[in-house]
Each structure stands twice: as C-alpha cells, then as structure tokens.
Enzyme design. Structure first.
Site, PDB file in Angstrom:
ATOM      1  N   SER A 539      -3.369  -1.412  -9.661  1.00  0.00           N
ATOM      2  CA  SER A 539      -3.081  -0.015  -9.945  1.00  0.00           C
ATOM      3  C   SER A 539      -2.331   0.095 -11.274  1.00  0.00           C
ATOM      4  CB  SER A 539      -2.306   0.598  -8.776  1.00  0.00           C
ATOM      5  OG  SER A 539      -2.331   1.993  -8.821  1.00  0.00           O
ATOM      6  N   ASP A 625     -11.804   5.443  -3.962  1.00  0.00           N
ATOM      7  CA  ASP A 625     -10.393   5.445  -4.345  1.00  0.00           C
ATOM      8  C   ASP A 625     -10.017   6.773  -5.007  1.00  0.00           C
ATOM      9  OD1 ASP A 625      -7.849   4.954  -5.295  1.00  0.00           O
ATOM     10  OD2 ASP A 625      -8.346   3.045  -6.250  1.00  0.00           O
ATOM     11  N   HIS A 660      -8.276   2.605  -2.432  1.00  0.00           N
ATOM     12  CA  HIS A 660      -7.272   1.999  -3.309  1.00  0.00           C
ATOM     13  C   HIS A 660      -6.791   0.638  -2.814  1.00  0.00           C
ATOM     14  CE1 HIS A 660      -4.696   2.459  -6.761  1.00  0.00           C
ATOM     15  NE2 HIS A 660      -3.605   2.241  -6.049  1.00  0.00           N
TER      16      HIS A 660
END
Length: 691
Positions: A539, A625, A660
């Site tokens: 991320s 995501d 995610h």
C-alpha cells in the site's frame, strides 16, 4: 495445454494527456483504468491483466517446489486447532478457534454459570463456495440474545450486515447491504447502529435500524457533509454512550448520545478545528479527552457533560512521552503510549493524579498493549506482548499484587527456541542527521561480516508505527541466513507524533530517504552488503518501494511491492475515488495547490519511472481493491516494462477475486507469503541447500 509465452505482455500505449498548473502530463496507460469502475468489464483491460497473470505463473513455475516447501514449513509453525484465550463479558465467556485444516474461525461462547459451548457463528460455513470471505464487524446484543455481524465476499469492502438469534439459531430477515462500519447495539437490544458506504466508498453517515423493520425505513442519526470526512460509531468503555466520530487524517469531531436513547439530542463535545484531533471517554459523568490541541504528542484533558467544550489538562503533553490511547475503567484508567519508541502501559488513579503504575516488560525491544478488555468493572487487565524473538503472549495483570499471569504463549508445533535467535535495536543516521531506529532479528551464527542477505521492511505513512513483533513466516528467511530488519522511518509515529509529521505532505521524501539511508547504513555496519538487500512493502509501503527503486536501483537484490500506491499524482486528482478527498491532508491537494502538484510529481513512482536498470521486482494488486485500485500496479508494471533498460525479471500478479489484503483464509494467505519468499530467494541466488 497452454501455449508458453516467449516474452512478457506489453501493454498498448494510447495517447492521453491533461493539463494542470501549466504542465502537460502524458499518461499513455490511462486506459487501464476501466471507465465503468467499480465494475471492471473492459475486455482489453481484463485481457492484459490475465496475460500478466499468465506470465507470472509461467515464470514462477520453476519455483513451485520451493514455494511448496516454504508453505509446508510455514504451515507447520501454525497450530491448526488454535483457540483464543476466553474472555468474560457480562454473563458470557467468549472465544474463537480454528478447527484443524480449516481456513476460517469459529466463534463460541458459554454461560459464566456453566453449560455447553455454544457455536455462535462458523466463518467456514459462511465462506463455502466463495473465492473470498471476510468477517467484518461482530457484536452481541446487551441482552445476549442476538448477534449482529457483517460479511464481505468480494474484497471490495462493502459489507452485508445480518442478525442471528442466538437462542434459536435462526437468521432474522433483517439484512443491511453496503455497510462499512462497526455495529453498535442500543441498551435495550432493539436497535442496531451502523454506517453505510456511499457511492464513493466513504461512510458519511450513522444510521439506526429497528430490529424487525425494513432497512429502507432506517433512521439517519447523523450525516457528514464535509467531503473527505468519514464517520465512525463506537461505545464508551462504560457503555453509557454511543460515540459518533467524524474526521479525516488531521481533524476530528465527536458527538455522544445515550445508549438507552439513541435518537436523543446528540452532545457535540467541541466543534471541529482544522488540524485538531481528539477522542473521548467517560467516567461517572466526567469526560476524558485525548487531544493534540496544545502539544504534538497529545495531552489528556477532562470536561463536564454540561460544558463538554471546556477542557482542563489532566496529563500535559510531553516531548519524551507520546500519549497514544486511554481507557476508562470503573476504579482506574489506563494510558498507553511510547517512551523513546517503546510501548508503555500505565495504570492511573482517578483520585490521585500523581499515582502512576507503569507495567514492566522483560525485553529491551517489544510490542505490548491492552488486549480485549470488554468489561468496565475489572480487577485484572488483559495484555498482549511479543517481540521479534518472543511469540505472541497473552497476560492477565492483577492490579491487587501487580503480578503478570501468563495465559497463553503462541505455540509453534514444528518447534521454536528463542535462544537460537538474536534481536537488536539500533539507530542509523539519515542524510539530514535524523537518527532512525531499526529493529533486527537474525539466527545465532549468522555472519555479520557483510556476507549475509538482509530483508528490509517498512511502511512509513499515516502515523502507523510498525511494531517489532513476532512472525512465524519470517523465520523462513531468517533460518536461511537472512538478517530481517524493520526500519522505523518517518511517516510512522514510532518516535512520537512529530516523527509522523516529518514524513507527510511537503516532507514526504524524508520517508524514502530514511529507508535508503537505513539500507546503506546496515551495509556499512556489515549486517549485509549493497545489492544483497531485498525489500518489501504494501500500500503506502508499496509507494515506498516504487520511490526507492527509482532513486537507488542498484541497492536492491529483489523488491516485492504489494498493492502499491504508486500512481500518486493521478489518484490525488481523482475526487471520485474512495479515499482521495480524505487523503489530501496526508499527501496534499494537487488540484488546488501548485506546490503540492509539483512536489507529488517529483516523487510519484509511476511518474518518475526512467530509462535505467531496475532490480528484480514482484508487484501485486487486487481487482476489487477500493483502497489502491488495481490499475495503479498495472500501469506501473506496464510503464516499467516499456522503459527500463535491464533484463531483470518483472512480474505482476493481480488477484482477480480479492481486494487490498490479498487472498482470504489463513492457508491462502501464507501461500502468498511463500510465493513472495520464493521469489526473493530465487532472485537473491539462494537455494534450499543454503537453509
């Protein structure tokens, strides 16, 4: 038989550009963002992602035996029939467990007075036939009769809330789709509070559902109108008040409403002020407010319910001690924080502010804090503790005699001896003079003469401090001779709130420089050598990976970037995306601010890809995501392929049915870790014989 691909897929370049602040930005891979998103049905886009996945599978085929071996040893370190430590909450004792072989947990309870174990919910049953499953919020009604829970079966983080009658085992007809929040009961167990995700995946509301009614008739208790602010719902520890909190990454505002009357007039604690954060607890009619209004490391203030905005300092802010949390109990309260980067738990007296009891922990570097403590009137505190060599440990701390009782130590069935490993905490000087902490673990006997491979990990954003915690999967690298290092870089709040502020907005590049300087510093100290360093991050940590391969490509032996936030400039200009408006306080707003535009462009990994050699790289993404959209890793991989000047391998793997966090289920997750480690070992030239 699938035809073997001779070359990696090459994404077509299609002319696309835009103008902003006098700049013309060309983006030939813009088309990889499906224009019907969040639906992804553009055949060209899907074909490209599938071709990349095929290239990934083909190239990793030679590492299948290694991946399988890594998975087997990782799985052998996990107790299959694992159970959490039971915890009392009212008339019931609750716990969760894994059955042998199962991917997901089962949640149980039994009466304090005795009787049979009651299976409340079996995640494995809910996950049957689904590629992805995640249990979101879960809350038992105050009368103990109903269980509210929410599930996501795509990875898109839109949860469906359901209610189960725990006495009959029946599911109620009440179903609330599209939630993105905790679930909170009213005191009479007749109403459920929650928040819906809006069309931009943001929770801008607090709603109340009357059990047995049509969710279409649910009452909106609060609606947030400021773009970028999200709403959260919770309870005070006393459970007298429901907390409705709204805010972004730097500003907050809190309202309280009685649990026994959720539709009553809400008590606004203090109107929002830009840059001021605060949270609220309550005890015997007095409010306890944790806030950064006059010190960056927060202070604790008190106020009365009739004058909630008049705050009196109880614990002043400190340059040395970073106050991160506080919890009120019936007879005492607990503050948590960090002293020189190390977790501290302090028990404090309501009547005597000078009486402070700090719980002592046994190691020089560790991760510790309150664990689940659902009750208000307690004489023991549940704590969790671990370090890079000490497995996860659950304690009860008895307040009467100040003793720690060990309730559970994480069991490692294949065997583990902490005395065979060494952990260190040291500091490395960054280029601007800042001293960056680093936590290390390695197996005894590892040569620290510059010959050892080293894996470096960090996150470095949003004030999240990566703890020096224990990991069973990490042992698969450490046992093969790796030094494993966590860099506590700026952007996290490891050394206090200012440490975080020094890595955001117009100081963002400190985060990247810290990581590079730690890597070079560890090589200079002979823990490893340049190019013998692998690195990973996800991320915002994936953004970090993108920045450091652009700036110092020769330093790394292998890079893994999970769901990487690399298309920063474009994303921060796309107000339709779920997180963008709320992210402007973190990264800056390039739409309105030319300086922010220029600064973000200067480090945005996608924008800064250049014609140079890059290290071997594995990039992952999730089609569903909502946080880092699939096209960010896809565009980045496409641009790297077309631009880089080396023959090093570049792989892109997109999970077509996940979000995610990657795949769901405990075995699926470690399969992906095994895949990642196999890639690293392969590219670092290490074989099974070197274990």
């Amino acid at each position: 038989m699938t035809k073997k691909m001779e070359k990696p897929p090459v994404a077509e370049q299609r002319p696309h550009s835009y103008e902003r602040h006098g700049y013309t930005i060309s983006d030939p891979y813009h088309w990889l963002k499906d224009q019907s998103y969040p639906k992804v049905d553009d055949e060209d886009v899907l074909d490209y992602l599938k071709e990349e996945n095929k290239w990934f599978e083909q190239n990793m085929a030679g590492q299948k035996a290694l991946t399988k071996s890594l998975f087997a040893e990782m799985k052998a370190r996990i107790k299959e029939d694992e159970s959490s430590v039971p915890q009392k909450d009212g008339d019931w004792i609750y716990w969760a467990k894994f059955e042998e072989g199962m991917q997901y947990k089962q949640h149980y309870r039994k009466s304090v007075s005795g009787g049979a174990d009651v299976l409340m919910i079996d995640e494995n049953e809910l996950a049957k036939g689904k590629e992805y499953f995640r249990l979101g919020a879960m809350a038992v009604s105050p009368d103990g009769k109903l269980l509210a829970f929410s599930v996501d079966d795509t990875g898109a983080e839109r949860f469906e809330a359901r209610i189960k009658n725990l006495e009959t085992g029946e599911m109620l007809p009440d179903v609330i789709p599209g939630t993105l929040s905790s679930l909170v009961w009213s005191a009479d167990s007749k109403n459920l509070l929650y928040g819906l995700a809006n069309e931009n995946w943001r929770t801008d509301n607090a709603r109340m559902h009357v059990i047995g009614s049509d969710p279409k008739d649910d009452i909106e208790l609060y609606k947030e109108n400021q773009d970028g602010f999200t709403v959260g719902i919770g309870l005070t520890q006393s459970e007298k008040f429901i907390v409705i909190a709204t805010g972004d990454n730097e500003t907050s505002e809190v309202r309280l409403v009685p649990t026994d009357n959720p539709t009553a007039e809400q008590l606004l604690i203090s109107p929002r002020k830009k840059g001021r954060e605060y949270s609220v607890e309550e005890h015997d009619g007095k409010l306890y407010i944790l806030t950064n209004d006059d010190h960056v490391n927060f202070r604790l203030a008190t106020a009365s319910l009739d004058k909630p905005g008049e705050w009196t300092t109880l614990i002043a802010g400190s340059d040395e001690f970073y106050l991160t949390d506080m919890t009120t109990f019936k007879d005492f309260y607990v503050t948590e924080g960090r002293d020189n980067g190390l977790d501290q738990v302090e028990i404090r007296s309501y009547s005597d502010p000078a009486k402070i009891e700090r719980i002592a922990f046994p190691e020089a570097s560790y991760n510790a804090g309150l664990d689940g403590n659902p009750e208000y009137d307690v004489n023991k505190l549940r704590l969790s503790y671990e370090s890079m060599i000490t497995p996860d440990t659950v304690y009860d701390y008895a307040l009467a005699d100040k003793s720690l009782e060990t309730l559970k130590v994480q069991e490692i069935p294949s065997g583990y001896d902490a005395s065979q490993y060494t952990t260190e905490r040291l500091t490395i000087k960054a280029r601007d003079g800042a001293m960056v902490p680093v936590s290390l673990v390695y197996k005894n006997g590892t040569k620290l003469d510059g010959s050892a491979p080293l894996h470096l990990y960090a996150y470095g954003a949003y004030g999240y401090a990566v703890p020096p915690s224990f990991s069973t999967t990490r042992l698969s690298l450490v046992d093969r001779g790796f030094v494993y290092a966590i860099a506590h870089i700026r952007g996290g709040d490891d050394l206090g709130r200012d440490w975080y502020l020094q890595g955001k907005l117009m100081q963002r590049t400190n985060t990247f420089n810290d990581f590079v300087d730690v890597a070079k510093g560890l090589a200079d100290k002979d823990y490893t050598a340049k190019s013998r360093i692998s690195a990973s991050g996800g991320s915002a940590g994936g953004e970090l990976m993108g920045a450091i391969v652009n700036s110092d490509p020769d330093l790394w032996g292998a890079i893994v970037a999970h769901v990487p936030f690399v298309d920063v400039l474009n994303t921060m200009q796309d107000e339709s995306l779920p997180l963008t408006p709320g992210e402007w306080p973190e990264w800056g707003n390039p739409i309105t601010d030319k300086a922010a535009f220029e600064y973000i462009r200067s480090y945005s990994p996608y924008d800064q890809v250049s014609a140079q050699n890059y290290p071997p790289m594995l990039i992952t993404g999730g089609l569903n995501d909502p946080r880092v959209t699939y096209w960010e890793p896809a565009k980045w991989a496409a641009k790297l392929r077309a631009t880089k000047t080396d023959d090093n391998i570049l792989l892109l793997k997109t999970n077509m049915g996940a979000g995610h966090g990657g795949k769901s289920g405990r075995w699926n997750r470690i399969e992906e870790v095994a895949e990642e480690f196999a890639f690293i070992l392969w590219q670092m030239g290490m074989t099974e014989s070197e274990k």
